[in-house]
Design an enzyme around this catalytic site. Structure first.
Site, mmCIF file in Angstrom:
data_model
loop_
_atom_site.group_PDB
_atom_site.id
_atom_site.type_symbol
_atom_site.label_atom_id
_atom_site.label_comp_id
_atom_site.label_asym_id
_atom_site.label_seq_id
_atom_site.Cartn_x
_atom_site.Cartn_y
_atom_site.Cartn_z
ATOM 1 N N ASP A 80 0.815 -1.214 0.000
ATOM 2 C CA ASP A 80 0.000 0.000 0.000
ATOM 3 C C ASP A 80 0.857 1.277 0.000
ATOM 4 O O ASP A 80 1.600 1.539 0.952
ATOM 5 C CB ASP A 80 -0.922 -0.012 1.253
ATOM 6 N N LYS B 281 2.567 2.100 3.190
ATOM 7 C CA LYS B 281 1.717 2.363 4.345
ATOM 8 C C LYS B 281 1.825 1.260 5.400
ATOM 9 O O LYS B 281 1.825 1.519 6.587
ATOM 10 C CB LYS B 281 0.271 2.448 3.855
ATOM 11 N N LYS C 167 -8.936 13.824 -2.694
ATOM 12 C CA LYS C 167 -9.370 13.181 -1.448
ATOM 13 C C LYS C 167 -9.255 14.153 -0.270
ATOM 14 O O LYS C 167 -8.272 14.852 -0.136
ATOM 15 C CB LYS C 167 -8.512 11.948 -1.176
#
Ligand code: NAI
Length: 505
Positions: free
Chosen positions: A298, A461, A390
């Protein structure tokens, strides 16, 4: 840059640096620690020949895939474009390797910094040959229009380059991604035979390598977030079991795992840019046998990068985070996919673990397991109007002196793919570089780094590490690790920030 040192040697092909690594061995004696400083000799050997690199993206027609490909082409052909803000020049802002600098030393009392990419020989991103797969058949020009990320004028200027690029048909296992993705799946390899699928992907890789006359290829998953596969040692536990499970088309073999296996079997490293558990133990064994790397999971772009930076600062300052509440809303196709609970769960997991090691390191603030269990809540909502911009709204509540509270409310607008694309490029360039580095400990034979390439954790991540190696999430530690590794390989001194040469000459 030329390094003049008795501890480095260079010929036409290799740069060898000798490094005395200083560490401290701690022994526990009751409630006392006994510290024993030690020095271990390492040699690093870097192959300085730059290969012709090909990259195959899974999910090439998505927001990240089109932004990365178009962004690199804009740089390669120096394409300028206009928006209401004026004329823009292409750049690589947001790329650690291309746009950040490293301190290499001091000139008199002036600190000297050079671009990260200039410390060791690295592939120029503009020379990468791109290819890949998507379950959607749109060519990259149309897919870029669908993504609504890049300014319209730049889209038009890139069209002649991008419309020739069409993703290869891909494997589609609808059960693993959201049902709402079905309407774009018009470019799918037929059938349900997973071994046949694996073989087709392997052939695609081999053909791409041969047709473009490439020295090496790296595969990267930037397709939709899948649900976690139900991991079972009998299905995924070893390379042999995994291959058997593929032969029997076992339902818990995901599309991403098929791509990872195909990469390993074709001698290519594989990077997982989504949170799901693609890199199962059998994949690691296949990679080990093939002598390639796997890295995941990620991409660490906006919110998580900030979180691992802010929490590191708080804990480092002796302040105790007690709650992190993160709301996200996004309107791109990633958000649409994450609106299905099974896919959201994958993302939630990777977002939640990102501060664990930072909290665990401080036993003054967190003396018990129970206290480590802070309120860490993740909410993600799909709101189409938001597009790729986002919004992340995080509240950090921390305990300060005498029971007081310090609260940060952070509002972060992340242009998602414009942050992700340069980071994907860094993952590829660094993975390629690390394929050219070998090390030797205490004069033993040179060997490559561990199969699970945790050196790339700054960009991930939920960084995957070799078994037995603790994961580091703290952003400054992750960056220092990368920076110091390239400096050591180049024969430069690692910076401990004492700056004694500046203070005392
Ligand atoms: P996207 O939804 O725009 O692109 C994904 C592409 O993958 C789509 O074109 C889809 O058709 C394709 N696809 C789905 N299943 C496939 C398969 N089996 N084979 C080949 N192609 C397939 O998503 P976006 O924004 O490009 O993100 C990609 C991934 O990166 C997502 O999993 C996202 O969670 C992850 N990610 C993105 C970050 C960002 O900042 N943009 C940050 C961290 C992770």
């Amino acid at each position: 840059m030329k390094v003049l040192s008795t501890t480095t040697q260079q010929d036409d092909h290799f740069l060898i640096s000798d490094y005395d690594y200083k560490s401290t061995n701690i022994e526990k004696n009751g409630d006392k620690y006994i510290a024993k400083p030690q020095i271990t000799n390492f040699k690093f050997k870097t192959d300085t020949r730059i290969p012709k690199l090909g990259v195959m993206l899974v999910g090439w027609g998505g927001n990240n895939g089109t932004t990365l490909t178009g962004g690199i082409l804009a740089n390669k052909f120096n394409i300028t474009w206009n928006s209401r803000r004026g004329t823009h020049q292409p750049n690589f802002y947001g790329s650690l390797t291309q746009s950040s600098v490293i301190k290499i030393g001091t000139c008199n009392t002036e600190e000297v910094f050079v671009p990260f990419k200039d410390v060791l020989p690295m592939v120029n991103p503009c020379d990468i040959v791109f290819g890949g797969w998507d379950i959607s058949s749109l060519n990259l020009a149309d897919a870029m229009g669908r993504a609504q990320v890049v300014d319209y004028d730049l889209q038009q200027k890139l069209r002649p380059y991008l419309e020739k690029l069409v993703p290869l048909p891909s494997i589609y296992y609808p059960d693993f991604i959201a049902a709402n993705q079905g309407d774009r799946a018009d470019n799918v390899i037929p059938g349900n035979n997973k071994l046949e699928h694996l073989n087709i992907i392997r052939k695609n890789i081999a053909d791409f390598k041969q047709q473009n006359n490439l020295d090496k290829v790296i595969l990267l998953w930037t397709a939709n977030t899948e649900r976690f596969c139900v991991e079972d040692p009998n299905v995924h536990g070893t390379a042999e079991k995994l291959m058997k499970s593929i032969e029997s088309s076992h339902p818990e073999i995901s599309a991403s795992t098929i791509f990872a296996c195909a990469a390993c079997l074709e001698g290519c490293s594989f990077i997982n840019g989504s949170p799901q558990n693609t890199i199962v133990p059998g994949v690691i064994e296949l990679a080990e046998k093939a002598g390639v790397f796997v890295a995941g999971d990620d991409f660490k772009t906006g919110q998580t990068k900030f979180k691992t930076c802010l929490v590191e600062y708080l804990v480092g300052a002796g302040i105790k985070p007690k709650a992190i509440i993160s709301y996200n809303h996004l309107g791109n196709n990633d958000g649409k996919n994450l609106s299905q609970e099974s896919c959201f769960k994958s993302k939630e997991r990777s977002k939640k673990t990102c501060v664990d090691d930072i909290l665990e390191s401080n036993k003054v603030l967190y003396p018990t397991e129970e206290e480590l269990n802070i309120d860490h809540t993740i909410v993600i909502k799909y709101c189409p109007e938001t597009g790729d911009s986002k919004k992340a709204m995080d509240e950090y509540i921390a305990e300060i002196f005498l029971g007081g509270r310090q609260t940060f409310a952070v509002y972060n607008v992340c242009e998602d793919s414009l942050l992700a694309a340069p980071l994907i490029m860094d993952l590829l360039l660094l993975c390629e570089l690390f394929e050219r580095i070998q090390f030797s400990k205490d004069s033993t034979e040179f060997q490559r780094f561990d199969t699970v390439l945790s050196w790339l954790s700054y960009l991930m991540k939920a960084p995957k590490s070799e078994s037995g190696i603790t994961t580091i999430n703290a952003l400054s530690r992750q960056r220092a690790m990368l920076e110091n590794l390239v400096k050591v390989c180049a024969g430069l001194t690692v910076d401990d920030n004492l700056r004694l040469e500046v203070r005392y000459g």
